[in-house]
Design an enzyme around this catalytic site. Sequence first.
Site, short mmCIF file in Angstrom:
data_model
loop_
_atom_site.label_atom_id
_atom_site.label_comp_id
_atom_site.label_asym_id
_atom_site.label_seq_id
_atom_site.Cartn_x
_atom_site.Cartn_y
_atom_site.Cartn_z
N CYS A 188 0.84 -1.13 0.08
CA CYS A 188 0.03 -0.12 -0.18
C CYS A 188 0.85 1.22 -0.07
O CYS A 188 1.66 1.59 1.00
CB CYS A 188 -0.86 0.02 1.11
SG CYS A 188 -1.61 1.49 1.55
N CYS B 102 0.70 3.47 3.11
CA CYS B 102 1.13 3.01 4.72
C CYS B 102 2.62 3.71 4.77
O CYS B 102 3.35 3.78 3.95
CB CYS B 102 1.23 1.51 4.58
SG CYS B 102 -0.40 0.79 4.77
N HIS C 292 -3.70 1.23 8.17
CA HIS C 292 -4.38 0.65 6.91
C HIS C 292 -5.80 0.63 7.12
O HIS C 292 -6.50 0.73 6.18
CB HIS C 292 -3.64 -0.57 6.29
CG HIS C 292 -4.02 -0.88 4.87
ND1 HIS C 292 -3.56 -0.18 3.77
CD2 HIS C 292 -5.07 -1.64 4.38
CE1 HIS C 292 -4.13 -0.79 2.71
NE2 HIS C 292 -4.96 -1.64 2.94
N HIS D 241 -6.78 2.04 1.71
CA HIS D 241 -6.32 2.96 2.93
C HIS D 241 -6.74 4.47 2.98
O HIS D 241 -6.96 4.99 1.81
CB HIS D 241 -4.65 2.96 2.72
CG HIS D 241 -4.08 3.58 3.74
ND1 HIS D 241 -2.98 3.16 4.29
CD2 HIS D 241 -4.28 4.72 4.83
CE1 HIS D 241 -2.61 3.72 5.76
NE2 HIS D 241 -3.54 4.63 5.68
N HIS E 173 -8.27 7.91 2.83
CA HIS E 173 -7.66 9.24 2.45
C HIS E 173 -8.80 10.17 1.96
O HIS E 173 -10.08 9.69 1.52
CB HIS E 173 -6.62 8.82 1.12
CG HIS E 173 -7.39 8.25 -0.23
ND1 HIS E 173 -7.66 6.95 -0.19
CD2 HIS E 173 -7.73 8.66 -1.26
CE1 HIS E 173 -8.24 6.53 -1.19
NE2 HIS E 173 -8.26 7.57 -1.89
#
EC number: 2.7.7.12
Lengths: 325, 325
Positions: free
Chosen positions: A40, A43, A107, A158, A160
């Site tokens: 990811c 991360c 995450h 993840h 955002h």
Amino acid sequence: MSEIRFDLVTGKMVIIAVERAKRPHDFAIAHQEKKGSKDCPFCPRNENMTPPSLVEIKDGQGKWLVRGFTNKFAALNTEVKEIDVPSLYRGEYGYGVAEVIVESPYHDVTFGNLTLEQMKRVFHAIIERYRSIVKDEKIKYVQVFKNFGPRGGASLEHGHWQVIAIPFIPELVNREVEGTQEYIKKERKCPYCEIIEYEREAGVRLIGENEKFVAIAPYASQYPYESWIIPKEHQEKFEEIDEDSLSKFVEILKPLIEKYEKEFEMPPYNIVLHTLPPRDIRNYHWHIEIAPRLTIAAGFELGTGVHINPVSPELAASILKLQNL
Amino acid sequence: MSEIRFDLVTGKMVIIAVERAKRPHDFAIAHQEKKGSKDCPFCPRNENMTPPSLVEIKDGQGKWLVRGFTNKFAALNTEVKEIDVPSLYRGEYGYGVAEVIVESPYHDVTFGNLTLEQMKRVFHAIIERYRSIVKDEKIKYVQVFKNFGPRGGASLEHGHWQVIAIPFIPELVNREVEGTQEYIKKERKCPYCEIIEYEREAGVRLIGENEKFVAIAPYASQYPYESWIIPKEHQEKFEEIDEDSLSKFVEILKPLIEKYEKEFEMPPYNIVLHTLPPRDIRNYHWHIEIAPRLTIAAGFELGTGVHINPVSPELAASILKLQNL
């Protein structure tokens, strides 16, 4: 390379983010959500997979808690260029800014599960970038939003937010701002202030309120279980929010998002900021709109521009109702 | 019970198809696609699961090949009623007609795999219902469309079209028709006729053409791989199409849909008819718009009304290109 194009008949704009020689089959795959945190790019320890930080909010040990950077797959380009436009049509180069704000180092934590403090940090980072971006006078609007879940348009899992700054005032924003001017001219009152007063009284579409904010299911909700959070005080611009109001804002936003995430078992959703364009001196009243994506806008919506919503806002409010705010 | 509601600030309409006491968890499940044909209400021998036929096109043995009936889960109601509207807002009863046209007796045949003859039967059935529905002068527009795949908004797998008749001219339709008037006033030519001429010459957005129709990837495509099929002759209304033109229409539509279904491995898509409202005497040029749903309109689109399309129409045309029409 990015282009803004206008429909010959309706004038409707589109942003064509041209990607060279992209094969159709890659395309479907590119929209799959990546699982797991090892690969990811959002991360911690994978920061080299993204462009450098533009904003970082750090803990006492110097580790970032919120991090923002340029979107690697930007819908707009930061150079200013001339492009060839076919003689029949109207088009222009797609100037703009696209950034990502990663909302926590973890995450798997959803937005509704962030602490109140962490939520505030996310908005601090957004406001910092917003203020920096609008210094560029070519930027006419900044759309701040969050997509959650693949069906909500998120291409990465993840958590955002996105900040997309564009060189025009988009038509929906203009329609709302113009609608506000017309209402004020006619009724001598801000329509959003009127909605707040009316819905607090009526109660049936009220989801909850605290000292500074109300959450409602709007009368003409386009999406099932759509909600709006509106500041009680008449405020034009989100980026001017003070620290105390921001605290009260997340105190109503967090339980509402938690409610969505629990009640609908992690539904896809979008959180969309509606605020007055920078340097715009018209009247407006900022608010956020939350749209769970439980239905698909399909042929009817595409043809007519009118949504069919199978859930009444009154039922939505009764299910989303927040207690003990 | 169905209501049409207007947003206080923008005037934007929504159709609220109120479903009493529906639980949110039922809701998600209701939108799952049912698999298999045994329980399919659109399969032969299950006709009792749907309202009675309003149109049937039969084979020599009297078995239906295409069948139309009232949508059991209609977005609008056929009675005319008065409703209470909260004093601050504008709303009205959701009068209208919603029907389904099942496009073949076979559960698993996709639209692109119908024979040319069967495709024509589908449009014969649609036109028959269209003409009957618009006899009601309360109907101001009829949206004809097809949703394919769950992500294309289809709640049932068995191939079908929908016909939704509404008591208003929807804003997108009006915008196109008005845009057409303005263009004609200024340029003394129909903008769609201009597009045909320009795109046949330019070639880069031309997908294919036959004697009577052109297929193009429109210059300001909102969706990746969007296409339009436009009659070369200036025709206002789809329902006035003659038999020969209908043959030529399906001769370009079928290979294009086949191309989509193969190239993108059965993508979700919508086919949307754009035609002049009944009894409307303004200028227009009917056409169909095909939108594969490979991306999700998310927070940016919701906030701005502007789509981001990651595929250039020129690339789209090169991939969709039809040979030997």
